[in-house]
Design a protein around this motif. Structure first.
Motif, short mmCIF file in Angstrom:
data_model
loop_
_atom_site.label_atom_id
_atom_site.label_comp_id
_atom_site.label_asym_id
_atom_site.label_seq_id
_atom_site.Cartn_x
_atom_site.Cartn_y
_atom_site.Cartn_z
N THR A 163 45.73 36.60 43.83
CA THR A 163 46.33 35.38 44.36
C THR A 163 46.51 35.46 45.87
O THR A 163 46.38 34.45 46.57
CB THR A 163 47.70 35.16 43.66
OG1 THR A 163 47.45 35.12 42.25
CG2 THR A 163 48.33 33.86 44.08
N VAL A 164 46.77 36.66 46.38
CA VAL A 164 46.95 36.85 47.83
C VAL A 164 45.63 36.65 48.58
O VAL A 164 45.57 35.93 49.57
CB VAL A 164 47.51 38.26 48.13
CG1 VAL A 164 47.47 38.56 49.62
CG2 VAL A 164 48.91 38.41 47.57
N THR A 165 44.57 37.30 48.10
CA THR A 165 43.31 37.23 48.84
C THR A 165 42.75 35.80 48.83
O THR A 165 42.22 35.33 49.84
CB THR A 165 42.26 38.21 48.27
OG1 THR A 165 41.99 37.87 46.90
CG2 THR A 165 42.75 39.63 48.35
N LEU A 166 42.89 35.12 47.69
CA LEU A 166 42.43 33.73 47.63
C LEU A 166 43.23 32.87 48.60
O LEU A 166 42.68 32.05 49.35
CB LEU A 166 42.57 33.18 46.20
CG LEU A 166 41.57 33.75 45.17
CD1 LEU A 166 42.03 33.41 43.75
CD2 LEU A 166 40.16 33.20 45.41
N SER B 108 47.80 28.72 45.35
CA SER B 108 46.86 29.77 44.96
C SER B 108 47.18 30.28 43.56
O SER B 108 48.35 30.61 43.27
CB SER B 108 46.94 30.93 45.96
OG SER B 108 45.99 31.92 45.64
N ASP B 109 46.18 30.35 42.70
CA ASP B 109 46.42 30.81 41.32
C ASP B 109 45.16 31.34 40.66
O ASP B 109 44.05 30.96 41.02
CB ASP B 109 46.94 29.64 40.45
CG ASP B 109 48.45 29.47 40.57
OD1 ASP B 109 49.17 30.44 40.25
OD2 ASP B 109 48.90 28.40 41.00
N ILE B 110 45.42 32.18 39.65
CA ILE B 110 44.36 32.63 38.76
C ILE B 110 44.81 32.24 37.35
O ILE B 110 45.77 32.80 36.81
CB ILE B 110 44.15 34.15 38.88
CG1 ILE B 110 43.66 34.47 40.31
CG2 ILE B 110 43.17 34.65 37.82
CD1 ILE B 110 43.53 35.93 40.64
N ALA C 170 39.31 28.30 48.82
CA ALA C 170 38.68 29.58 48.48
C ALA C 170 38.52 29.66 46.97
O ALA C 170 39.45 29.31 46.22
CB ALA C 170 39.55 30.75 48.96
N VAL C 171 37.36 30.10 46.53
CA VAL C 171 37.13 30.32 45.09
C VAL C 171 36.49 31.69 44.94
O VAL C 171 35.90 32.21 45.89
CB VAL C 171 36.22 29.23 44.47
CG1 VAL C 171 36.88 27.87 44.53
CG2 VAL C 171 34.85 29.19 45.15
N PRO C 172 36.56 32.29 43.76
CA PRO C 172 35.90 33.59 43.57
C PRO C 172 34.39 33.47 43.77
O PRO C 172 33.81 32.39 43.62
CB PRO C 172 36.22 33.93 42.10
CG PRO C 172 37.38 33.08 41.74
CD PRO C 172 37.28 31.84 42.57
N GLY D 159 41.40 29.96 42.16
CA GLY D 159 41.10 29.45 43.49
C GLY D 159 42.36 29.10 44.25
O GLY D 159 43.48 29.15 43.73
N ALA D 160 42.16 28.77 45.52
CA ALA D 160 43.28 28.40 46.38
C ALA D 160 42.88 27.25 47.29
O ALA D 160 41.71 27.13 47.68
CB ALA D 160 43.70 29.60 47.24
#
Ligand code: CAA
Length: 396
Positions: free
Chosen positions: A51-54, A142-144, A11-13, A160-161
């Motif tokens: 971080t959770v949603t990703l 998962s990180d920003i 997952a990415v923004p 992204g995650a």
């Protein structure tokens, strides 16, 4: 028993910044960011992403891709260095959003960018030991990545995650038991004090710490694998090398160092062949910390034109502070088609570009996200809505 990756999700923004635009806004030659650092775009999350949603989005993709029921997961670990709470793990939010069983062991790991690899190694041993009893592990990185606006680290942000389903049906990559080398050392190269949302870094020193750790972990791997001293460069035993990618140029420096250790007089000559395909997606997303090396692995499986079936891949994970691990896996029949079917490159192409003023507004707004009152309107699709009574609220 063969154990490894059964499925992967990414997952990415939905939004990103062009590094050439950022360079111009900072009065820097675009070539420095694009060619000098090897990054074209960096993912920038809007205020409804964290971080959770990703993590939840990546995990859902991994489960769907393997047609795995949430009830089959017996272990969920999220590796992150940008958690959303000092106590409650990101993994618990993900459990709730995905509807995982209550009979699932759940926690979070932290060691800078190595936290996901620590979780993955633990999951591999959990399956190998028989404790899994037929169930699977879900490991999410998962990180920003966030540095101060205007600092040298700014062009090496990203978000992204990557989620990995780990089991004894490793349809993508078998991770080789016992073939792993570790190097750790207490260094102050990159850190984030409890009072700061921005990471602090001793940039050039961090590059040296990474290279020292690569050397230590690679030597340790060679001892563990037990087949050092054969013909030719040792790293030619790998069809591809996947390095932790804080920015693309770091992988080039890493490869040059590793081939020099191998005694290669032309250490750059094999870069495109052994490393190039792993950088296609990272160069479009930027640093995603714990997930960076796994995004590079997804990139390799998705974009390498040659058939990698039965071929060995070397993996190098580095976490500042520091702990590093070099390990290896063997690509399975059909793995490349499965990862291609995720359509990751098309997803990257559908993102929207932010102007630099829009990006700076988002960066300012994100500073106060943890106290933002929850929006009344209900969203959908794993979105962060804000907090109510000090509790984070997510749209499902
Ligand atoms: N055209 C092409 N190339 C250019 C250029 C131009 N106009 N101008 C400069 N360059 C090149 C430079 O020659 C240099 O290349 P080399 O490294 O091959 O010499 C490159 O662009 C970068 O230039 P600088 O070294 O001058 O850049 P800087 O000092 O502004 O910062 C940095 C670079 C230290 C990596 C900084 O971005 C930073 O601190 N980033 C965060 C830390 C980091 O990512 N460290 C990596 C190791 S630690 C780790 O991996 C953990 C993690 O995830 C954080």
């Amino acid at each position: 028993m063969q154990v490894g990756l059964e499925a992967i999700g990414v997952a990415v923004p939905d939004t990103y910044v062009e590094l050439a635009d950022l360079a111009m806004a900072r009065g820097v030659a675009p070539g420095k960011y694009v060619d000098g650092l090897g990054v074209t775009r960096m993912g920038v999350p809007l205020v409804d992403e964290d971080t959770v949603t990703l993590a939840a989005r990546a995990a859902r993709m991994a489960l769907e891709s393997a047609r795995c029921s949430p009830d089959d997961i017996g272990l969920l670990v999220v590796g992150t260095e940008t958690a959303v709470d000092h106590s409650k793990p990101v993994a618990s939010y993900v459990q709730g959003l995905l509807g995982l069983s209550t009979r699932c062991r759940i926690f979070e790991t932290k060691h800078a960018c190595y936290g996901g690899t620590a979780a993955l190694q633990l999951a591999l041993d959990w399956v190998r030991s028989g404790s899994a009893k037929g169930r699977k592990a879900l490991i999410v990185c998962s990180d920003i990545a966030r540095y101060g606006v205007g600092t040298p680290g700014e062009p090496t942000q990203g978000a992204g995650a990557v989620a990995m389903l780990v089991s004894d049906h490793p349809a993508l990559v078998v991770l080789e038991a016992g073939k792993t080398g570790v190097y750790s050392k207490d260094v102050m190269d990159f850190w984030r004090p409890l009072y700061s949302k921005d990471a602090l870094v001793d940039g050039h020193y961090s590059v040296q710490c990474y290279l020292d750790a690569l050397e230590g972990a690679y030597r340790s791997y060679q001892e563990a694998a037990g087949d050092a001293g054969g013909e030719g460069a040792y790293s030619d035993r790998f069809a591809a090398l996947v390095y932790h990618v804080p920015y693309g140029k770091m992988s080039r420096k890493a490869h040059r160092h590793l081939r020099t250790l191998d005694g290669d007089a032309a250490p750059d000559a094999s870069f495109d062949r052994l490393v190039g395909h792993s950088l296609v997606m990272p160069s479009q997303v930027g640093n995603i910390y714990t997930g960076s090396m796994y995004l590079a692995l997804a990139s390799l499986l998705s974009s390498a034109p040659e058939d990698l079936t039965g071929k060995r891949v070397g993996l190098f994970s580095y976490g500042s502070g520091s702990c590093a691990e070099f390990f290896s896996g063997v690509v399975q029949d059909g793995a490349q088609a499965r990862v291609k079917a995720l359509g990751l490159e098309a997803r990257l192409a559908r993102r929207r570009a932010l102007s630099i003023p829009e990006y700076e507004d988002v960066m300012r707004a994100r500073e106060h996200l943890d106290e933002r009152p929850a929006a009344d309107a209900a969203g959908s699709g794993f979105r962060y809505q804000g907090t109510r009574d000090h509790k984070r609220i997510y749209a499902t």
